[in-house]
Design a protein around this motif. Structure first.
Motif, short mmCIF file in Angstrom:
data_model
loop_
_atom_site.label_atom_id
_atom_site.label_comp_id
_atom_site.label_asym_id
_atom_site.label_seq_id
_atom_site.Cartn_x
_atom_site.Cartn_y
_atom_site.Cartn_z
N CYS A 79 37.47 70.56 62.97
CA CYS A 79 38.23 69.56 62.23
C CYS A 79 37.29 68.58 61.57
O CYS A 79 36.08 68.59 61.81
N ILE A 80 37.85 67.74 60.72
CA ILE A 80 37.14 66.61 60.14
C ILE A 80 37.73 65.33 60.71
O ILE A 80 38.95 65.19 60.82
N VAL A 81 36.87 64.41 61.10
CA VAL A 81 37.29 63.10 61.59
C VAL A 81 36.91 62.08 60.52
O VAL A 81 35.74 61.73 60.37
N PRO A 82 37.88 61.60 59.74
CA PRO A 82 37.56 60.62 58.70
C PRO A 82 37.22 59.27 59.32
O PRO A 82 37.85 58.84 60.28
N MET A 83 36.24 58.61 58.75
CA MET A 83 35.90 57.26 59.20
C MET A 83 35.29 56.49 58.05
O MET A 83 34.68 57.08 57.14
N THR A 84 35.44 55.18 58.06
CA THR A 84 34.80 54.34 57.05
C THR A 84 33.43 53.86 57.52
O THR A 84 32.65 53.32 56.74
N GLY A 85 33.15 54.05 58.77
CA GLY A 85 31.87 53.70 59.34
C GLY A 85 31.99 53.68 60.86
O GLY A 85 33.07 53.90 61.41
N TYR A 86 30.87 53.46 61.53
CA TYR A 86 30.89 53.43 62.99
C TYR A 86 29.95 52.35 63.51
O TYR A 86 29.18 51.76 62.76
N TYR A 87 30.09 52.07 64.79
CA TYR A 87 29.33 51.00 65.41
C TYR A 87 28.27 51.56 66.38
O TYR A 87 28.49 52.57 67.03
N GLU A 88 27.16 50.84 66.43
CA GLU A 88 26.16 51.06 67.48
C GLU A 88 25.68 49.69 67.95
O GLU A 88 25.86 48.68 67.24
N TRP A 89 25.07 49.67 69.12
CA TRP A 89 24.66 48.40 69.72
C TRP A 89 23.17 48.39 70.03
O TRP A 89 22.58 49.43 70.36
N LEU A 106 33.88 58.65 55.12
CA LEU A 106 32.91 59.63 55.61
C LEU A 106 33.65 60.71 56.38
O LEU A 106 34.61 60.42 57.09
N ALA A 107 33.21 61.94 56.22
CA ALA A 107 33.85 63.07 56.90
C ALA A 107 32.95 63.56 58.03
O ALA A 107 31.97 64.27 57.80
N ALA A 108 33.27 63.16 59.25
CA ALA A 108 32.48 63.58 60.41
C ALA A 108 32.97 64.94 60.90
O ALA A 108 34.17 65.21 60.94
N ALA A 109 32.03 65.80 61.26
CA ALA A 109 32.38 67.11 61.81
C ALA A 109 32.91 66.93 63.23
O ALA A 109 32.27 66.29 64.06
#
Length: 240
Positions: free
Chosen positions: A105-115, A134-137
């Protein structure tokens, strides 16, 4: 790893972006903080069954809501529900091998967080690109629970090749649009190494467009923040 992401697009926006049916994602509300176990939209290609229960002849692309944390149909209640799968072993690891073969599947996201750990606590960063989505695998599983279908997903990650490498050593595998159809194809993968190679090339290319900036520490507690608040992804200036 990828442990939190933003998906602040409406259902109709995602349908237009990925040319998908509505599926059962009509209840989706944009979120600036999708955390493990939360539901989020995924895009998948399926071959619906006909009146006799046999697979039909057409492939349908759906926008579906799924819970973040993969629960394969064969897994036991209370077992692990991984939110990430490593690109390096996704085709051979027993937890993911079946889904990689035929439930991509594709997991759509506008961005992600890291710390990043600082002397006074953890500092969150928002990692994104100029693209609106963004289209995450990802991989998904669908299992029937009490006469209802429970759909879950995981996000494939790789060694960081983008700005997230300044903060964390892993990043999601992002797909270029010309790879979407091949990745979503519900047919069983016959050449996994070739597909893995395409993922490597595609994600490395997308990574060049990705940047990062610090955001407010409100993001740190997913239980107390307002996931609908766009301020979560607004950049801040760090004290020198």
């Amino acid at each position: 790893m990828c442990g939190r992401f933003a998906m602040n697009k409406e259902t109709d926006d995602l349908i237009l972006e990925f040319i998908a049916r509505g599926g059962r994602a009509e209840d989706w509300r944009p979120s600036y903080s999708v955390a493990p176990t939360d539901e989020a939209p995924i895009i998948r290609d399926r071959v619906p069954k006909d009146e006799t229960g046999q697979p039909g002849e057409t492939v349908e692309r759906e926008l579906e809501l799924a819970a973040w944390g993969l629960k394969p149909a064969w897994s036991k209640p209370g077992g692990p529900a991984p939110i990430n799968a490593r690109l390096e072993s996704v085709a051979t690891n027993g937890m993911f091998r079946g889904a990689f073969a035929s439930h991509r599947c594709i997991v759509p996201m506008t961005g992600y967080y890291e710390w990043q750990q600082q002397d006074d606590g953890k500092q969150p960063y928002f990692i994104h690109s100029d693209a609106e989505v963004l289209a995450a695998a990802g991989l998904y599983s669908a299992r029937k629970v009490d006469d209802a279908w429970n759909v879950t997903f995981t996000i494939i990650t790789r060694e960081a090749r983008d700005a997230s490498g300044e903060v964390h050593d892993r990043m999601p595998v992002f797909l270029q649009p010309d790879l979407w159809t091949q990745w979503l194809d519900p047919a069983k993968v016959t050449a996994p190494d070739a597909l893995l190679h395409l993922l490597e090339l595609s994600s490395a290319s997308v990574a060049r467009s990705i940047t990062t900036y610090p955001v407010a520490r409100t993001v740190n507690n997913s239980r107390t923040l307002d996931a609908a608040d766009p301020a979560l992804i607004e950049p801040i200036e760090l004290a020198g």
